[in-house]
Design a protein around this motif. Structure first.
Motif, short mmCIF file in Angstrom:
data_model
loop_
_atom_site.label_atom_id
_atom_site.label_comp_id
_atom_site.label_asym_id
_atom_site.label_seq_id
_atom_site.Cartn_x
_atom_site.Cartn_y
_atom_site.Cartn_z
N TYR A 208 35.13 -38.83 5.36
CA TYR A 208 34.32 -39.82 6.08
C TYR A 208 34.70 -41.21 5.60
CZ TYR A 208 29.83 -41.69 7.92
OH TYR A 208 28.86 -42.37 8.61
N VAL A 209 35.06 -42.09 6.52
CA VAL A 209 35.43 -43.46 6.19
C VAL A 209 34.26 -44.39 6.46
CG1 VAL A 209 36.78 -45.42 7.05
CG2 VAL A 209 37.92 -43.27 6.48
N THR A 210 33.95 -45.26 5.49
CA THR A 210 32.87 -46.23 5.68
C THR A 210 33.08 -47.42 4.75
OG1 THR A 210 30.47 -46.55 5.66
CG2 THR A 210 31.37 -45.12 3.97
N HIS A 211 32.52 -48.56 5.14
CA HIS A 211 32.48 -49.73 4.26
C HIS A 211 31.08 -49.91 3.68
CE1 HIS A 211 30.97 -51.27 8.11
NE2 HIS A 211 30.24 -52.07 7.38
N ASP A 212 30.15 -49.00 4.05
CA ASP A 212 28.72 -49.12 3.70
C ASP A 212 28.42 -48.24 2.49
OD1 ASP A 212 25.90 -48.71 3.61
OD2 ASP A 212 25.72 -49.28 5.71
N GLN A 213 28.16 -48.87 1.33
CA GLN A 213 27.94 -48.07 0.12
C GLN A 213 26.69 -47.22 0.20
OE1 GLN A 213 25.47 -48.57 -2.39
NE2 GLN A 213 24.59 -50.54 -1.79
N GLU A 214 25.65 -47.69 0.86
CA GLU A 214 24.43 -46.89 0.99
C GLU A 214 24.70 -45.63 1.81
OE1 GLU A 214 19.98 -47.25 2.96
OE2 GLU A 214 20.97 -49.07 2.23
N GLU A 215 25.48 -45.79 2.88
CA GLU A 215 25.87 -44.65 3.71
C GLU A 215 26.68 -43.65 2.90
OE1 GLU A 215 28.64 -44.90 7.44
OE2 GLU A 215 26.69 -45.78 7.92
N ALA A 216 27.64 -44.15 2.14
CA ALA A 216 28.49 -43.27 1.34
C ALA A 216 27.68 -42.54 0.27
CB ALA A 216 29.61 -44.08 0.69
N LEU A 217 26.79 -43.25 -0.41
CA LEU A 217 25.97 -42.64 -1.46
C LEU A 217 25.08 -41.54 -0.90
CD1 LEU A 217 24.89 -45.81 -3.48
CD2 LEU A 217 26.36 -43.97 -4.31
N SER A 218 24.53 -41.74 0.29
CA SER A 218 23.58 -40.78 0.84
C SER A 218 24.25 -39.55 1.42
CB SER A 218 22.73 -41.46 1.93
OG SER A 218 23.52 -41.78 3.05
N LEU A 219 25.51 -39.66 1.84
CA LEU A 219 26.17 -38.56 2.54
C LEU A 219 27.10 -37.72 1.67
CD1 LEU A 219 27.16 -40.26 5.92
CD2 LEU A 219 25.61 -38.32 5.65
N ALA A 220 27.83 -38.37 0.78
CA ALA A 220 29.01 -37.73 0.19
C ALA A 220 28.71 -36.93 -1.07
CB ALA A 220 30.07 -38.78 -0.10
N ASP A 221 29.53 -35.90 -1.28
CA ASP A 221 29.55 -35.20 -2.56
C ASP A 221 30.35 -36.00 -3.58
OD1 ASP A 221 28.17 -32.88 -1.57
OD2 ASP A 221 30.04 -32.29 -0.58
N ARG A 222 31.43 -36.64 -3.10
CA ARG A 222 32.23 -37.52 -3.95
C ARG A 222 32.66 -38.74 -3.15
NH1 ARG A 222 37.32 -35.44 -6.41
NH2 ARG A 222 37.46 -34.25 -4.47
N LEU A 223 32.88 -39.84 -3.88
CA LEU A 223 33.34 -41.09 -3.28
C LEU A 223 34.72 -41.42 -3.81
CD1 LEU A 223 30.15 -43.32 -3.77
CD2 LEU A 223 30.65 -41.74 -1.91
N VAL A 224 35.53 -42.01 -2.94
CA VAL A 224 36.84 -42.55 -3.32
C VAL A 224 36.82 -44.03 -2.95
CG1 VAL A 224 39.33 -42.41 -3.02
CG2 VAL A 224 37.94 -40.33 -2.84
N VAL A 225 36.82 -44.91 -3.95
CA VAL A 225 36.78 -46.35 -3.69
C VAL A 225 38.21 -46.87 -3.70
CG1 VAL A 225 35.91 -48.59 -4.43
CG2 VAL A 225 34.50 -46.54 -4.72
N LEU A 226 38.59 -47.53 -2.59
CA LEU A 226 39.94 -48.05 -2.43
C LEU A 226 39.95 -49.57 -2.42
CD1 LEU A 226 41.07 -45.63 0.40
CD2 LEU A 226 42.19 -45.80 -1.81
N ARG A 227 41.04 -50.11 -2.93
CA ARG A 227 41.24 -51.56 -2.89
C ARG A 227 42.72 -51.84 -2.64
NH1 ARG A 227 40.02 -55.93 -7.75
NH2 ARG A 227 40.10 -57.80 -6.44
N GLU A 228 43.02 -52.46 -1.52
CA GLU A 228 44.39 -52.79 -1.15
C GLU A 228 45.31 -51.58 -1.32
OE1 GLU A 228 45.46 -56.26 -3.38
OE2 GLU A 228 44.08 -57.57 -2.26
N GLY A 229 44.81 -50.43 -0.85
CA GLY A 229 45.62 -49.22 -0.83
C GLY A 229 45.67 -48.45 -2.12
N VAL A 230 44.98 -48.91 -3.15
CA VAL A 230 45.01 -48.26 -4.47
C VAL A 230 43.62 -47.74 -4.81
CG1 VAL A 230 45.47 -48.58 -6.93
CG2 VAL A 230 46.87 -49.78 -5.23
N VAL A 231 43.56 -46.49 -5.29
CA VAL A 231 42.28 -45.91 -5.70
C VAL A 231 41.76 -46.62 -6.94
CG1 VAL A 231 41.16 -43.84 -6.61
CG2 VAL A 231 42.76 -43.64 -4.71
N GLN A 232 40.51 -47.05 -6.89
CA GLN A 232 39.86 -47.69 -8.03
C GLN A 232 39.03 -46.70 -8.85
OE1 GLN A 232 40.40 -51.26 -8.59
NE2 GLN A 232 41.99 -50.50 -7.20
N GLN A 233 38.38 -45.77 -8.17
CA GLN A 233 37.55 -44.78 -8.87
C GLN A 233 37.22 -43.64 -7.94
OE1 GLN A 233 34.07 -46.43 -10.74
NE2 GLN A 233 33.57 -44.58 -11.87
#
Length: 374
Positions: A208-233
């Motif tokens: 699931y792709v989103t820019h909304d952190q609240e949406e991601a927190l409520s839906l996902a089992d895990r999050l992948v945070v990206l910045r300029e094509g590189v995984v941050q966490q």
């Protein structure tokens, strides 16, 4: 980059036909000309898991999704479903379901024909296809709208048609690209619940792709945070919310106050930072202070306390109230430090524009990072 690449394994519904054990992205890269927009993405997703790719526009999250779908070829790396490599296959042979931001429904086809389109393309027998379409419409609660055209439906109903079309083909993987961004606030909340319910009840694997952190927190089992094509966490919602790896991730996890300061000392897991006439002590987060002791102090708006005497360990700041927004039980406030630095606060206390007040924040609610090198 931080985070676990192999999930602990969320509770999942029994696997359906066509389900897999793991989806693996290994060193996935994508270039547009000389520009590298996705840089060595490594990610393992368990069958039945819900993973959200999170970040601002241009961070590479939709590019990653389109590479998964086969809509963009890879510039490097590979994608595997268990032991089968799929990045060399065209989109139609991967068999993934896709839900787009703009619904992408055929306006001249009824809801039933839209949902059944993929089954017709796969040559599924008419009787069996009708059964599967009926079941998909039942799952998204649109049975009574089967004969209507998309233009006769609300935005939320159209998005449910798009979801039904994606799941009716019983795909091993469902890809969702900002599916709620065109809906109003109330519908977004309803559809979030609906997507999570379908994911859990059908045992789907979802990216699931989103820019909304609240949406991601409520839906996902895990999050992948990206910045300029590189995984941050990479991590669970709780891991990223409690322990962001760097100031960039902290910003997405609700730390709206990111203050450049100089880190002057640290002991017992804490660090103290100074700058512009203020001093703050908080949890030493991420790496050691950068060159010349530069650092970033991160504080969530809701962690400030207005008008409460210090406990002895709380950080105190004196601020001038600039903007007050009424949010029912609490106020959203923009204040300013004597240095001119803006702060965002949330408080149940009533304050007024132009008022000077003291605010406190416990040291356990303050994160002190090394300065972001980028």
């Amino acid at each position: 980059m931080t985070g676990q690449l192999t999930p602990a394994g969320p509770a999942r519904a029994p696997a359906r036909d066509g389900q897999f054990d793991h989806l693996r992205l290994e060193g996935v890269c994508r270039r547009f000309g000389d520009r590298l927009v996705l840089d060595g993405l490594d990610l393992h997703i368990a069958g039945g898991e819900f993973v959200a790719l999170l970040g601002p526009s241009g961070c590479g999250k939709s590019t990653a999704l389109n590479c998964l779908a086969g809509l963009l070829p890879l510039s490097g790396g590979s994608i595997w479903l268990d032991d089968r490599r799929v990045d060399t296959l065209p989109p139609e042979r991967r068999g993934f379901g896709m839900v787009f931001q703009n619904y992408a429904l055929f306006p001249h086809m009824s809801v039933r024909r839209n949902v059944g389109f993929g089954l017709r393309m796969r040559g599924v027998a008419r009787v069996r296809a009708r059964e599967r379409v009926d079941e998909a419409l039942r799952l998204v609660q649109l049975t009574q709208y089967a004969d209507r055209l998309p233009g006769q439906l609300s935005g939320g109903q159209q998005q449910r048609v798009a979801i039904a079309r994606a799941i009716v083909v019983e795909p091993p993987l469902v890809l969702m690209d900002e599916p709620l961004s065109n809906l109003d606030a109330a519908l977004r909340l309803d559809m979030r619940t609906e997507i999570r319910r379908l994911h859990q009840s059908l045992g789907l694997t979802t990216v699931y792709v989103t820019h909304d952190q609240e949406e991601a927190l409520s839906l996902a089992d895990r999050l992948v945070v990206l910045r300029e094509g590189v995984v941050q966490q990479i991590g669970t919602p709780e891991e990223l919310y409690r322990s962001p790896a760097n100031p960039y991730v902290a910003g997405f996890m609700g730390y709206r106050n990111l203050l450049p300061m100089s880190v002057v000392r640290g002991e017992g897991g804490y660090a103290t930072a100074r700058g512009d006439g203020i001093e703050l002590t908080g949890t030493a987060a991420g790496t050691e202070p950068g060159r010349d002791g530069e650092g970033i102090v991160a504080i969530r708006p809701e962690d400030f306390v207005v008008g409460q005497p210090p406990t002895g360990e709380d950080n105190r700041l004196d601020v001038v109230i600039e903007v007050v927004e009424y949010h029912g039980r609490e106020l959203s406030v923009q204040a300013r430090l004597p240095s001119g630095q803006a702060l965002r606060l949330r408080t149940p206390e009533r304050v007024a524009r132009g008022e000077t007040v003291s605010v406190w924040v416990p040291r356990g609610r303050v994160l002190v990072f090394a300065a972001d090198p980028s």
